[in-house]
Scaffold this active site. Structure first.
Site, PDB file in Angstrom:
ATOM      1  N   HIS A   5       0.790   2.533  -0.289  1.00 20.21           N
ATOM      2  CA  HIS A   5       1.252   3.851   0.142  1.00 20.21           C
ATOM      3  C   HIS A   5       2.777   3.902   0.068  1.00 20.21           C
ATOM      4  CE1 HIS A   5      -2.622   4.143   2.663  1.00 20.21           C
ATOM      5  NE2 HIS A   5      -2.685   5.119   1.802  1.00 20.21           N
ATOM      6  N   CYS A  40       0.774   3.455  10.310  1.00 23.88           N
ATOM      7  CA  CYS A  40      -0.611   3.868  10.010  1.00 23.88           C
ATOM      8  C   CYS A  40      -1.433   4.101  11.264  1.00 23.88           C
ATOM      9  CB  CYS A  40      -1.331   2.797   9.206  1.00 23.88           C
ATOM     10  SG  CYS A  40      -0.332   1.981   7.989  1.00 23.88           S
TER      11      CYS A  40
HETATM   12  C1  CIR Z   1      -6.739   1.098   3.501  1.00 25.45           C
HETATM   13  O1  CIR Z   1      -6.711   0.345   2.532  1.00 25.45           O
HETATM   14  O2  CIR Z   1      -6.898   2.302   3.382  1.00 25.45           O
HETATM   15  C2  CIR Z   1      -6.577   0.513   4.878  1.00 25.45           C
HETATM   16  N1  CIR Z   1      -7.173  -0.778   4.921  1.00 25.45           N
HETATM   17  C3  CIR Z   1      -5.122   0.432   5.252  1.00 25.45           C
HETATM   18  C4  CIR Z   1      -4.479   1.786   5.393  1.00 25.45           C
HETATM   19  C5  CIR Z   1      -3.064   1.706   5.788  1.00 25.45           C
HETATM   20  N2  CIR Z   1      -2.527   2.984   6.027  1.00 25.45           N
HETATM   21  C6  CIR Z   1      -1.266   3.324   5.790  1.00 25.45           C
HETATM   22  O3  CIR Z   1      -0.513   2.566   5.189  1.00 25.45           O
HETATM   23  N3  CIR Z   1      -0.881   4.549   6.156  1.00 25.45           N
END
Ligand code: CIR
Length: 253
Positions: free
Chosen positions: A161, A248
């Site tokens: 991201h 997140c």
């Molecule tokens: C994913 O791969 O979607 C989750 N395991 C981690 C999401 C992390 N979110 C973020 O960086 N905003």
């Protein structure tokens, strides 16, 4: 200044979350403890924290940042690019309706995960990534413009991201690592460069004048403190194992 935060407790299925980290399975009990400290920290920083119950169907649903963008004028429910995460938006409209009269939504074929969106005042940088596509970013920009805000796109080459590699700390200060260091759209900021061996800490989090930095990244901590910030160090090791960072874990507005 932020007044509110929304978080979601990690589900027992959390250990099956999507990951590229190669750090092994997270420990669920530790994740719950770390999440409790995170929530408490937000409260100490003056936020009212709404805690949503865990959602077993979605291992990644504790990463609630990805499913909505909360601006000063409207909230936008996203459409996650990860198919296994699409259902996480269920119920978000009624949660957000407690705070917002105006709720917008990203529609097919657009995809957006709000971890790809970094706010700088009235402007929103939107990463085009494996999770956020061009169509989703264009929809988001149109929504922002309807409410008097602006958006622009940043193409990602490696990071999951946008905010995996860049964080705005207010006062024109930006933490950057890896592919974002050389991107000229960020040249107008004071760039605090994060070393490659600490790149996880590029996802640090400004909240009401303080900066949350993940535990275990002493060079980043010192750099942030040298810019005049007070830091709060939080252990988020179990979230790191499934590619999640400090930002997140909450919606802040
Ligand atoms: C994913 O791969 O979607 C989750 N395991 C981690 C999401 C992390 N979110 C973020 O960086 N905003």
């Amino acid at each position: 200044m932020f007044r509110n935060a929304i978080v979601r407790t990690p589900a027992p299925t959390f250990t099956d979350g999507l990951t590229t980290a190669g750090l092994g399975k997270p420990d669920y009990k530790r994740a719950l403890e770390q999440h409790a400290v995170y929530r408490e920290t937000l409260k100490q920083l003056g936020l009212d924290v709404e805690i949503l119950p865990h959602n077993d169907k979605y291992p990644d649903s504790t990463f609630i940042e990805d499913v909505a963008l909360c601006t000063p004028y409207c909230a936008v429910i996203t459409r996650p690019g990860a198919v296994s995460r699409r259902g996480e938006i269920g119920g978000m409209r009624s949660v957000l309706a407690e705070y917002y009269d105006r709720i917008e939504i990203i529609r097919l074929p657009g995809t957006v995960e709000a971890g790809d969106i970094m706010r700088v005042g009235n402007h929103y940088y939107i990463g085009i990534s494996k999770r956020t596509n061009n169509e989703g970013a264009n929809q988001m920009i149109r929504i922002l413009e309807r409410y008097g805000m602006t958006g622009s796109k940043v193409v990602l080459e490696q990071m999951l991201h946008l905010k995996s590699g860049i964080s705005y700390l207010e006062n024109n200060n930006i933490l950057v690592c890896g592919e974002f260091i050389g991107k000229n759209e960020f040249d107008k900021f004071n760039k605090i460069i994060i070393d490659d061996d600490e790149k996880y800490a590029a996802n640090s989090l400004w909240i009401n004048g303080k900066v949350l930095v993940p535990e275990g990244y002493p060079k980043t901590r010192t750099k942030v403190e040298n810019e005049g910030y007070k830091t709060i160090i939080l252990d988020v090791s179990e979230f790191c194992k499934v590619d999640g960072g400090l930002s997140c874990l909450s919606l802040r507005f």
